[in-house]
Write a protein that holds these residues in place. Sequence first.
Motif, mmCIF file in Angstrom:
data_model
loop_
_atom_site.group_PDB
_atom_site.id
_atom_site.type_symbol
_atom_site.label_atom_id
_atom_site.label_comp_id
_atom_site.label_asym_id
_atom_site.label_seq_id
_atom_site.Cartn_x
_atom_site.Cartn_y
_atom_site.Cartn_z
ATOM 1 N N THR A 75 0.815 -1.213 0.000
ATOM 2 C CA THR A 75 0.000 0.000 0.000
ATOM 3 C C THR A 75 0.848 1.261 0.000
ATOM 4 O OG1 THR A 75 -0.159 -0.205 2.418
ATOM 5 C CG2 THR A 75 -1.984 -1.092 1.104
ATOM 6 N N ASP A 76 1.978 1.239 0.719
ATOM 7 C CA ASP A 76 2.828 2.433 0.792
ATOM 8 C C ASP A 76 3.495 2.725 -0.554
ATOM 9 O OD1 ASP A 76 4.239 0.024 1.143
ATOM 10 O OD2 ASP A 76 5.838 0.975 2.300
ATOM 11 N N LYS A 86 0.918 4.140 -2.967
ATOM 12 C CA LYS A 86 0.628 5.532 -2.613
ATOM 13 C C LYS A 86 1.752 6.446 -3.067
ATOM 14 C CE LYS A 86 -0.565 8.482 1.339
ATOM 15 N NZ LYS A 86 -0.810 8.515 2.801
ATOM 16 N N GLN A 87 2.986 6.006 -2.852
ATOM 17 C CA GLN A 87 4.160 6.786 -3.255
ATOM 18 C C GLN A 87 4.181 7.012 -4.759
ATOM 19 O OE1 GLN A 87 8.035 5.725 -1.454
ATOM 20 N NE2 GLN A 87 8.846 5.561 -3.533
ATOM 21 N N ASN A 90 -3.936 4.698 -8.044
ATOM 22 C CA ASN A 90 -5.249 4.533 -7.438
ATOM 23 C C ASN A 90 -5.558 3.049 -7.303
ATOM 24 O OD1 ASN A 90 -7.905 4.491 -6.648
ATOM 25 N ND2 ASN A 90 -8.683 5.731 -8.337
ATOM 26 N N THR A 91 -5.555 2.552 -6.084
ATOM 27 C CA THR A 91 -5.763 1.113 -5.870
ATOM 28 C C THR A 91 -7.214 0.704 -6.089
ATOM 29 O OG1 THR A 91 -6.002 1.502 -3.482
ATOM 30 C CG2 THR A 91 -3.813 0.898 -4.305
#
Length: 465
Positions: free
Chosen positions: A179-180, A183-184, A188-189
């Motif tokens: 997830t990190d 995001k970095q 868009n998950t």
Amino acid sequence: MKKTAVSISALLMAFSLAVSGCGGNNNSSNSSNNGGEQKESSATTAPSAPSTKPVTLNAWVMPNSPKPDADFLQTLDPYLKEHPNVTVKVTVLDWGSAWTKITTAATSGEGPDILQLGSTWVPAIASMGGIDKVTDKVADVGGAEAFLPAIWKTTSIAGDSEVYGIPWFVDARAIYYRTDVFKQAGVNTETAFKDWDSFKSALEAVNGQTVDGKKIAALGLPGKNDWNVVHNIFPWIWAAGGDVLSEDNKNVVFNEEKGLEGVMFYTGLANEGLVEKSSLEKNSSQIESDFGDGKSAVIISGPWLAKNFATPKANGGMDDKKAAKNFAVAPLPAGPGGQATFVGGSELTVFSGSKNKEATWEVIKYLTSDEAQKAYAQVSGQLPAKLSLLESPDLDANMKAFSEATKYGRTYPAIPQWGPTETALQKHFANVWDIVAGVKGKYSKESIKEELDSAASEVKAIINQ
């Protein structure tokens, strides 16, 4: 319909399937099995009430959890307390040698009472007469409708209405992602795993991101040395609209255009630099470890990994890894033919040579109850096979993601010849990875098609025996 007869020699060809024969994790659980040696444990309870005739049952199970014998008996403990006349002795078979031992038992009639079988093994052992029909007992466990449909299909031989096993637990595959890192990279998950195009775009965005001073590969992907080679490739064939065999199981179709498209997309991710080529020499266990160590942003694995991330390092888990605190689970992306994932698992069967069949069935009935399935799922990290539990609101977010994956899960044809069929596929799919790695010719649609055609020719000869 009359059962298909399969020669013992043909079935024994499949002994090398190991874990791939049913779809399972060959990670930390193997180390708990003393290097693959069989070991026995037993559990008894002091009589607390008048008992019936004492009975000792032998159970053969695989290393499905970190402490397979103790975890099995722990799950069974409530039953044993209510039935003090019952003693259960557990023998843990290593996946690598289980097939040979089971087929030997099936032909000799000398074996356990309770027998765990990988879902793809049931038709073969049933065709050998190694396990009893339990068709007339299905109502005792809630009927076929109580279980995940994809896994229930494996309880019979294709074309045969008889039932030979009861689903115990389910293995499904989904995506683990950091997830990190997503995001970095600004990914868009919510849309990243929607379809093949969005998935590939997401991988391109996270590829080469710097985390803790080190560049991270987009995708961790095992190659030819993995015991799951067949399970790794078929979800992409299915998602492309392809299949394993024709509907009547008489013709091979995985090498047709749709199947080829699926294989090209999946292997193309590695060919296009989204995978560290060194990972193609690794197996699933090593890829999972690499993900934990931050070497990749995405891998495809089963529900056991989530449990591993929640397990303390002192107990053999990976809760100390950064990935353990920065991951989520997502479905495999839809291809031109829709969504698909591999669903396997194991079933409990009554060994035909058992002298205690009534008591054996009562134990199996308990182990497939909601109470026992929930307890075993908690200790093993596998999914329960009962729909009531798969749809339970009590599941955590990760298990809900895997439960959702089972809704579009697929499995292989329930034919007695699947053992040698999968052995052949394992060999040819490994060759596909050699082509991708550049050690066996040049990677192209033509070279992959040639290898798939070769596999199809061998599989056709097997299924038409």
